[in-house]
Write an enzyme that holds these catalytic residues in place. Structure first.
Site, PDB file in Angstrom:
ATOM      1  N   GLY A  53      38.017  75.361   8.411  1.00 34.44           N
ATOM      2  CA  GLY A  53      38.945  75.965   9.363  1.00 34.44           C
ATOM      3  C   GLY A  53      39.296  77.397   9.005  1.00 34.44           C
ATOM      4  N   THR A  54      39.459  77.680   7.722  1.00 35.07           N
ATOM      5  CA  THR A  54      39.866  79.028   7.304  1.00 35.07           C
ATOM      6  C   THR A  54      38.818  80.059   7.713  1.00 35.07           C
ATOM      7  OG1 THR A  54      41.076  78.095   5.431  1.00 35.07           O
ATOM      8  CG2 THR A  54      40.492  80.434   5.281  1.00 35.07           C
TER       9      THR A  54
ATOM     10  N   ASN B 272      50.738  72.599  11.754  1.00 38.86           N
ATOM     11  CA  ASN B 272      50.420  71.636  10.685  1.00 38.86           C
ATOM     12  C   ASN B 272      51.647  71.168   9.907  1.00 38.86           C
ATOM     13  OD1 ASN B 272      50.028  74.507   9.998  1.00 38.86           O
ATOM     14  ND2 ASN B 272      49.881  73.748   7.923  1.00 38.86           N
TER      15      ASN B 272
ATOM     16  N   GLN C 170      44.290  70.903  13.474  1.00 41.91           N
ATOM     17  CA  GLN C 170      45.066  69.655  13.368  1.00 41.91           C
ATOM     18  C   GLN C 170      44.896  68.745  14.588  1.00 41.91           C
ATOM     19  OE1 GLN C 170      46.754  68.406  10.822  1.00 41.91           O
ATOM     20  NE2 GLN C 170      46.629  70.163   9.462  1.00 41.91           N
TER      21      GLN C 170
ATOM     22  N   HIS D  38      37.607  67.808   7.459  1.00 41.01           N
ATOM     23  CA  HIS D  38      38.379  66.960   6.528  1.00 41.01           C
ATOM     24  C   HIS D  38      39.731  66.537   7.081  1.00 41.01           C
ATOM     25  CE1 HIS D  38      41.262  69.863   4.501  1.00 41.01           C
ATOM     26  NE2 HIS D  38      40.402  70.748   4.959  1.00 41.01           N
TER      27      HIS D  38
ATOM     28  N   CYS E  49      48.290  74.252   1.409  1.00 41.27           N
ATOM     29  CA  CYS E  49      47.818  75.556   0.956  1.00 41.27           C
ATOM     30  C   CYS E  49      48.940  76.405   0.390  1.00 41.27           C
ATOM     31  CB  CYS E  49      47.168  76.320   2.110  1.00 41.27           C
ATOM     32  SG  CYS E  49      46.014  75.331   3.007  1.00 41.27           S
TER      33      CYS E  49
HETATM   34  N1  PLP Z   1      44.411  75.723  10.159  1.00 39.43           N
HETATM   35  C1  PLP Z   1      45.268  74.704  10.052  1.00 39.43           C
HETATM   36  C2  PLP Z   1      46.265  74.467  11.134  1.00 39.43           C
HETATM   37  C3  PLP Z   1      45.243  73.851   8.943  1.00 39.43           C
HETATM   38  O1  PLP Z   1      46.108  72.853   8.841  1.00 39.43           O
HETATM   39  C4  PLP Z   1      44.276  74.101   7.937  1.00 39.43           C
HETATM   40  C5  PLP Z   1      44.220  73.260   6.715  1.00 39.43           C
HETATM   41  O2  PLP Z   1      45.192  73.012   6.058  1.00 39.43           O
HETATM   42  C6  PLP Z   1      43.391  75.182   8.097  1.00 39.43           C
HETATM   43  C7  PLP Z   1      43.486  75.964   9.216  1.00 39.43           C
HETATM   44  C8  PLP Z   1      42.350  75.491   7.062  1.00 39.43           C
HETATM   45  O3  PLP Z   1      41.272  74.606   7.151  1.00 39.43           O
HETATM   46  P1  PLP Z   1      40.266  74.418   5.900  1.00 39.43           P
HETATM   47  O4  PLP Z   1      41.012  73.634   4.877  1.00 39.43           O
HETATM   48  O5  PLP Z   1      39.105  73.651   6.469  1.00 39.43           O
HETATM   49  O6  PLP Z   1      39.875  75.765   5.457  1.00 39.43           O
END
Ligand code: PLP
Length: 379
Positions: free
Chosen positions: A70-71, A147, A175, A197, A324
């Site tokens: 996601g990042t 989230n 999410q 994940h 995070c």
């Molecule tokens: N965006 C949201 C809303 C998230 O909850 C998360 C993960 O915690 C991410 C992005 C980041 O995703 P990833 O862990 O796959 O990099």
């Protein structure tokens, strides 16, 4: 008893996903860029997975770009909007995940406007329209569900406004993908982000959906993988796991939703009856709130920093907010963003389709015991 209620941070992998990726590890190990049979086989496996994913969200295969999660997908949407599509201004909110928020801070190459939020975390649509009615090629980046507090975006209205004012629309659906049926045509966004994940798939794999009319260039340079849009040998294990996890999540999705929403509603009712002066951060109306997340605001007590530790000792995994940011000392930017009372202890409980009523009952009994003991110690 061990209870895992931190599914918004990450979910356990589904056994069916583990089985499928084990087969890939054993039998499809070629480099997808190799032209020999092993390579062509691996390439074929990836393209089958891509087609499966595209079909599940009513997209075209070419609109799916696999990323490391996601990042990266959020970073890519923002960078490409600015570097390739002429965006000079981004409208976002102060409660976005850091994967978006940190891309916006201190940037000189575009202007950032933050839309007003209600205390529930909902976007003030009138203010959004006011911002959109200002000049400059604009990207609106607003997450589908928060989230930390679970508040859902009225994405239909946001998409309508973006269309009206000719702005691009990116929504972080990390999410919600795998938790709601997502149809990219109905959603009306130009970019959507996904992370496997969060719905019982593997970590380190996700994708960016990019509307096929947009022409973008890579942010990760190297080979010509992903049709030249992202360099690097494909994470074939992750890609297959993502496709399987999304397929499983979409099977009986309404049953999953009902099961989890019932547990959440039950937990809300029980907490209200057992703990005086308990509140909830964000929306809890099932139509406006992500059914997998419940952020509880407890009555004040002195040793509030002990709450998560004591729950952990009791075998219950939950969190204060985003995984995070758990190492940061600044507290939750989301709770600050909605002007919540951050002096009160809080805990985010997040559920999955595997969560059981027994686990919720055990959690309720421990939460009641720990919180009431702490509150009574003050009197
Ligand atoms: N965006 C949201 C809303 C998230 O909850 C998360 C993960 O915690 C991410 C992005 C980041 O995703 P990833 O862990 O796959 O990099």
């Amino acid at each position: 008893m061990k209870v895992y209620l931190d599914n918004a941070a990450t979910t356990p992998m589904a056994p069916e996903v583990i089985k499928e990726i084990t087969d890939v590890m054993e039998n499809h190990y070629g480099n997808p860029s190799s032209t020999h049979a092993f390579g062509r086989d691996a390439k074929g496996v990836i393209e089958v997975a891509r087609r499966k994913i595209a079909k599940l969200i009513q997209a075209e295969s070419k609109e799916i770009i696999f990323t490391s999660g996601g990042t990266e997908a959020d970073n890519m949407a923002i960078r490409c909007a600015v570097d390739d599509l002429g965006v000079t201004r981004i409208i976002s909110s102060c409660t976005e995940h850091h994967a978006v928020g940190h891309c916006l801070e201190g940037e000189q190459s575009f202007k950032v406007d933050y839309v007003n939020l209600k205390t529930t975390g909902e976007v003030d649509l009138a203010h959004l329209e006011e911002l959109l009615n200002q000049p400059g090629k604009t990207l609106v980046s607003l997450m589908h569900a928060n989230n930390e507090i679970g508040t859902l975006l009225n994405y239909q209205q946001v998409a309508k406004l973006c269309k009206q004012y000719k702005a691009l629309f990116h929504s972080d659906t990390v999410q919600t993908m795998g938790h709601y049926t997502i149809d990219v045509n109905e959603f009306g966004a130009d970019f959507l982000t996904c992370s496997a994940h969060k719905f019982h798939g593997p970590k380190g794999i996700g994708f960016l959906y990019v509307n096929k009319d947009l022409k973008i260039s890579p942010i990760i340079h190297g080979g010509a993988q992903e049709r030249g849009m992202r360099g690097g040998t494909e994470n074939i294990i992750g890609i297959v796991g993502l496709a399987k996890a999304l397929e499983l999540a979409n099977e009986n999705i309404l049953d999953h939703q009902k099961h989890v929403q019932n547990l959440k509603s039950y937990m809300i009712d029980e907490l209200k009856s057992r703990i005086p002066n308990v509140h909830f951060h964000g929306e809890i109306d099932p139509n406006k709130s992500l059914y997998t997340v419940l952020n509880v605001c407890f009555p004040p007590f002195e040793n509030k920093s002990m709450l998560l530790f004591l729950l952990d000792l009791a075998g219950i995994a939950c969190s204060g907010g985003s995984a995070c940011t758990s190492g940061a000392s600044t507290g939750s930017h989301v709770l600050r963003g909605i002007k919540a009372d951050t002096n009160r202890p809080n805990a985010r409980f997040s559920f999955s389709r595997y969560t059981t009523k027994e686990e919720i009952d055990y959690t309720l009994s421990k939460v009641e015991e720990i919180v009431m003991k702490s509150v009574e110690a003050e009197v």
